[in-house]
Design an enzyme around this catalytic site. Structure first.
Site, PDB file in Angstrom:
ATOM      1  N   CYS A 100       1.193   1.759   4.663  1.00  0.00           N
ATOM      2  CA  CYS A 100       0.637   0.542   4.702  1.00  0.00           C
ATOM      3  C   CYS A 100      -0.163  -0.117   7.251  1.00  0.00           C
ATOM      4  O   CYS A 100       1.497   0.156   7.685  1.00  0.00           O
ATOM      5  CB  CYS A 100       0.903  -0.075   3.775  1.00  0.00           C
ATOM      6  N   CYS A 104      -5.729  -4.675   8.047  1.00  0.00           N
ATOM      7  CA  CYS A 104      -7.233  -3.854   6.204  1.00  0.00           C
ATOM      8  C   CYS A 104      -7.107  -5.084   6.097  1.00  0.00           C
ATOM      9  O   CYS A 104      -7.856  -6.338   5.926  1.00  0.00           O
ATOM     10  CB  CYS A 104      -6.527  -3.648   5.836  1.00  0.00           C
ATOM     11  N   THR A 191       1.231  -9.338   5.194  1.00  0.00           N
ATOM     12  CA  THR A 191       1.942  -7.785   5.228  1.00  0.00           C
ATOM     13  C   THR A 191       1.434  -7.841   7.441  1.00  0.00           C
ATOM     14  O   THR A 191       0.454  -8.476   7.609  1.00  0.00           O
ATOM     15  CB  THR A 191       0.367  -7.318   5.005  1.00  0.00           C
ATOM     16  N   GLU A 257       7.047  -6.911   5.534  1.00  0.00           N
ATOM     17  CA  GLU A 257       6.294  -8.343   4.951  1.00  0.00           C
ATOM     18  C   GLU A 257       6.642  -9.014   5.421  1.00  0.00           C
ATOM     19  O   GLU A 257       8.421  -9.028   5.712  1.00  0.00           O
ATOM     20  CB  GLU A 257       6.346  -8.353   3.533  1.00  0.00           C
ATOM     21  N   HIS A 292     -10.747  -5.863  -0.411  1.00  0.00           N
ATOM     22  CA  HIS A 292      -9.270  -5.927  -0.537  1.00  0.00           C
ATOM     23  C   HIS A 292      -8.610  -4.734  -1.209  1.00  0.00           C
ATOM     24  O   HIS A 292      -8.507  -3.588  -1.447  1.00  0.00           O
ATOM     25  CB  HIS A 292      -8.225  -6.832   0.229  1.00  0.00           C
ATOM     26  N   TYR A 296      -7.823  -0.096  -1.157  1.00  0.00           N
ATOM     27  CA  TYR A 296      -6.794   0.413  -1.727  1.00  0.00           C
ATOM     28  C   TYR A 296      -7.485   2.161  -1.907  1.00  0.00           C
ATOM     29  O   TYR A 296      -6.158   2.903  -1.879  1.00  0.00           O
ATOM     30  CB  TYR A 296      -5.916   0.001  -2.634  1.00  0.00           C
ATOM     31  N   CYS A 299      -6.544   3.713   1.072  1.00  0.00           N
ATOM     32  CA  CYS A 299      -5.457   3.949   2.793  1.00  0.00           C
ATOM     33  C   CYS A 299      -4.810   4.661   0.852  1.00  0.00           C
ATOM     34  O   CYS A 299      -3.478   5.377   1.497  1.00  0.00           O
ATOM     35  CB  CYS A 299      -4.834   2.486   3.135  1.00  0.00           C
ATOM     36  N   GLU A 447       3.314  -2.688  -3.482  1.00  0.00           N
ATOM     37  CA  GLU A 447       1.903  -2.650  -3.613  1.00  0.00           C
ATOM     38  C   GLU A 447       1.015  -2.242  -3.941  1.00  0.00           C
ATOM     39  O   GLU A 447      -0.470  -3.026  -4.086  1.00  0.00           O
ATOM     40  CB  GLU A 447       1.918  -2.582  -1.558  1.00  0.00           C
TER      41      GLU A 447
HETATM   42 FE1  SF4 Z   1      -1.819  -2.507   3.900  1.00  0.00          FE
HETATM   43 FE2  SF4 Z   1      -3.885  -0.542   2.047  1.00  0.00          FE
HETATM   44 FE3  SF4 Z   1      -3.508  -3.182   2.702  1.00  0.00          FE
HETATM   45 FE4  SF4 Z   1      -4.408  -1.978   4.543  1.00  0.00          FE
HETATM   46  S1  SF4 Z   1      -5.716  -1.417   3.007  1.00  0.00           S
HETATM   47  S2  SF4 Z   1      -3.107  -3.499   4.075  1.00  0.00           S
HETATM   48  S3  SF4 Z   1      -3.220  -0.132   4.217  1.00  0.00           S
HETATM   49  S4  SF4 Z   1      -1.974  -1.694   1.997  1.00  0.00           S
HETATM   50 FE    FE Z   2      -1.900  -4.785   0.739  1.00  0.00          FE
END
Ligand code: SF4
Ligand code: FE
Length: 489
Positions: A100, A104, A191, A257, A292, A296, A299, A447
Site C-alpha cells: 500500500c 489514495c 493508513t 497504520e 476508495h 482497490y 492497487c 486491508e
Molecule cells: Fe493503500 Fe490501496 Fe488504499 Fe491506496 S487504495 S491507500 S494503495 S490500500
Molecule cells: Fe486502504
C-alpha cells in the site's frame, strides 16, 4: 513548487514535529527509523512517478481549481477518464512497491468532501465549499500528502455515537469558539499518517438527529497540538531491525497504520468543512467509500502482478512450472486479479458528474469491486502458498544461510533446479512471505477485508443500489405474468 520530487517530499517530512510512539517509545526521527522508512519510500514513489516520462500522464494532471500541474493524488476528478487513470496509476504504483502506497485515501477523501460540501452549502448557505477549495489549493500548491481520516474506533458497535458510554468513541466537536472548533476522539487503522502533512477528518457512518456534534469534517496538520500517533504493529516488523536484506522480503517498501488520538485539537474555521449537518454524513461516507472501493481495483491487481510473478518464479526454481496443475493455478490467479482490475475500471467508466463539477464513480460497481477484493486476494494468496510450498513458512534465517558452519547445509538443501542459485530462491520465497503473511501482508490481506469497509458494508450498498423492482418487472413480463412484449410492435 507544484510537483515535489521524491527527495523533496522526504525532506519535507523532516520538518514535521509529530508526536509519535512506536513500540512504546517516542520517535523523534521517523524518516530515518528502519521500521517506518519503507512506508515513507512507498509514498515517495507517488512523487517519483510524477517526474517519470512514462508515468507522468498517470501520476500528474492539471488542477481543476487553478489549471496548474498537480500530483494526481491531490487532484479532483474532472472526467471519467481521470478515474480510469487513477486506477491505472494505482496498479503501476503497486507493481513498483508491492504494498500500500497510502496516498489514495486522501485523494478519495478530497473528491468526496469537495462534492459534499457543495451540496451542504446549497441547502444551508454555509461557506464550507469555498473554504475547502482554498485549503485544497494550499495542498496542491505545496504538493502535500493528505491522509484521509475516516474510521472511528466505534466503541460499542450497536450504539449510535451519541449513545456511547464514552462520548469519545467517535470524533466529535467538544467546543465551538469564535475562531474555530475543538474536536476530540480517535481514528483507528489510519493508513500513512506518519508520512502525511495533513489529515482530512471525515465522519465514519450514517448520523441521525442527536448526533450533530459527530458530524464533523475538517483538515488538521499531522503535527497539530493535541494529535498523538501510535504506530500499528505489523507482522515481522522487527525483522527490519536485523542485519541483512533477505528476511524482510520487501526491503525497500512497506506501509503503516496508526491509532490517531485527537485530544482537544483546535481547528480554525477556515479548515472546517462540516459542522453539525448530520444528514450529510451519509453522503460523504458513501461517496468516499465508493471512490476508495474502486481504488482497490487498482492497487490489489498491481500487488497481484508481483505475487503472480513471484509464484511463477518459484515454480520455475522448483522445476514444476510446466506441470498442468501449476499452470492452471497460475492462470486462476491471473483471472482473479484481472477481474479486480476490470471492476476498478468499470466503475470509472460508468461514473457521473456531481453538481460540484467533479466526477463520482459508479457506486454499485465500486462496491462489487471491493467485495470481490475481500475474497479474491485471499484465494490468490492461497494459490501462491500452495505453489510455493511449506518452506515459505519454515525457511531458516538469513543469518543461518550466511553462517560459517551451517550455511553450507542451508545452501545445499534449499536448492531447487541446479541452474538457479539457492539465494535467488531464498529471496523470492522471502518476498512472497512478506506479501502473504509478513510485513506487507496487511496491504494484500487484512486491508482487502476491512479497508474501505468490511464485506457486509458492500453487501448493504449493493442491495441499496439495486433496482429490484425493475428486475422483477423484467422477469414478470417474460414469465407471462405481466403482458408480454410484442417484438413487432
Ligand atoms: Fe493503500 Fe490501496 Fe488504499 Fe491506496 S487504495 S491507500 S494503495 S490500500
Ligand atoms: Fe486502504
Amino acid at each position: 513548487m507544484p510537483l515535489k520530487t521524491a527527495k523533496e517530499y522526504i525532506d519535507s517530512l523532516r520538518k514535521l514535529k509529530l508526536n509519535l510512539y512506536l513500540l512504546g517509545e517516542k520517535v523523534t526521527n521517523p524518516v530515518d527509523n528502519p521500521i517506518i522508512r519503507p512506508s515513507t519510500n512507498a509514498v515517495a514513489m507517488t512523487y517519483k512517478l510524477a517526474h517519470e516520462a512514462e508515468s507522468a500522464d498517470l501520476a500528474a494532471t492539471s488542477s481543476m481549481l487553478t489549471g496548474k500541474p498537480v500530483n494526481r493524488f491531490n487532484s479532483l476528478f474532472q472526467s471519467t477518464e481521470d478515474m480510469v487513470k487513477k486506477v491505472k496509476l494505482q496498479r503501476r504504483l503497486a507493481q513498483r512497491t508491492a504494498c500500500c502506497f497510502q496516498r489514495c485515501v486522501g485523494m478519495d477523501g478530497i473528491n468526496a468532501v469537495f462534492s459534499t460540501t457543495y451540496e451542504i452549502d446549497r441547502k444551508y448557505g454555509t461557506p464550507y465549499h469555498q473554504r475547502f477549495r482554498r485549503w485544497l489549493e494550499y495542498v496542491q500548491e505545496n504538493d502535500l500528502c493528505v491522509q484521509g481520516a475516516m474510521t472511528d474506533v466505534k466503541g460499542q458497535r450497536n450504539l449510535a455515537p451519541s449513545q456511547q458510554a464514552d462520548p469519545d468513541m467517535f470524533v466529535h466537536i467538544v467546543e465551538r469558539k469564535s475562531a474555530g472548533i475543538v474536536i476530540r476522539g480517535a481514528k483507528a487503522s489510519q493508513t500513512g499518517t506518519v508520512n502525511s502533512h495533513e489529515m482530512l477528518i471525515m465522519p465514519t457512518l450514517n448520523l441521525r438527529k442527536g448526533d450533530e456534534d459527530y458530524a464533523v469534517s475538517c483538515a488538521v496538520p499531522t503535527d497539530a497540538a493535541g494529535v498523538t500517533l501510535i504506530y500499528g504493529r505489523q507482522s515481522c516488523d522487527t525483522r527490519k531491525l536485523e542485519a541483512g536484506d533477505i528476511d524482510i522480503g520487501n526491503y525497500t517498501f512497506g506501509a503503516h497504520e496508526t491509532l490517531t488520538i485527537l485530544d482537544n485539537v483546535f481547528v480554525p474555521w477556515e479548515r472546517v468543512f462540516m459542522c453539525g449537518e448530520a444528514e450529510f454524513a451519509i453522503m460523504l461516507v458513501e461517496r468516499f467509500a465508493s471512490y476508495h472501493r474502486q481504488s482497490y481495483g487498482g492497487c490489489k491487481p498491481g500487488i497481484g502482478d508481483v505475487m503472480i510473478g513471484a509464484t511463477a518464479s518459484l515454480a520455475d526454481y522448483n522445476g514444476v512450472r510446466k506441470a498442468a496443475h501449476i499452470r492452471d493455478k497460475i492462470a486462476e490467479m491471473i483471472h482473479l486479479s484481472e477481474t479486480l482490475y476490470g471492476c476498478g475500471l468499470a466503475c470509472a467508466y460508468e461514473g457521473w458528474q456531481t453538481p460540484a463539477g467533479n466526477f463520482q464513480d459508479n457506486m454499485m460497481l465500486a462496491n462489487v469491486c471491493k467485495h470481490n477484493v475481500t475474497r479474491f486476494t485471499y484465494e490468490i494468496c492461497r494459490l501462491a502458498e500452495d505453489i510455493a510450498g511449506g518452506i515459505l513458512a519454515t525457511m531458516p534465517s538469513e543469518k543461518d544461510f550466511r553462517h560459517p558452519v551451517v550455511g553450507k547445509y542451508v545452501d545445499k538443501y534449499l536448492k531447487g533446479v541446479p541452474e538457479v542459485p539457492t539465494e535467488a530462491r531464498y529471496r523470492m520465497l522471502s518476498l512472497l512471505h512478506a506479501m502473504t503473511f509478513g510485513q506487507n501482508a496487511i496491504s494484500y490481506r487484512t486491508e482487502s477485508m476491512h479497508g474501505a469497509g468490511s464485506p457486509m458494508a458492500q453487501k448493504i450498498m449493493i442491495e441499496r443500489e439495486t433496482d429490484m423492482e425493475l428486475k422483477q418487472k423484467l422477469a414478470r413480463r417474460l414469465a407471462g405474468i405481466d403482458e408480454r412484449e410484442d417484438v413487432t410492435g
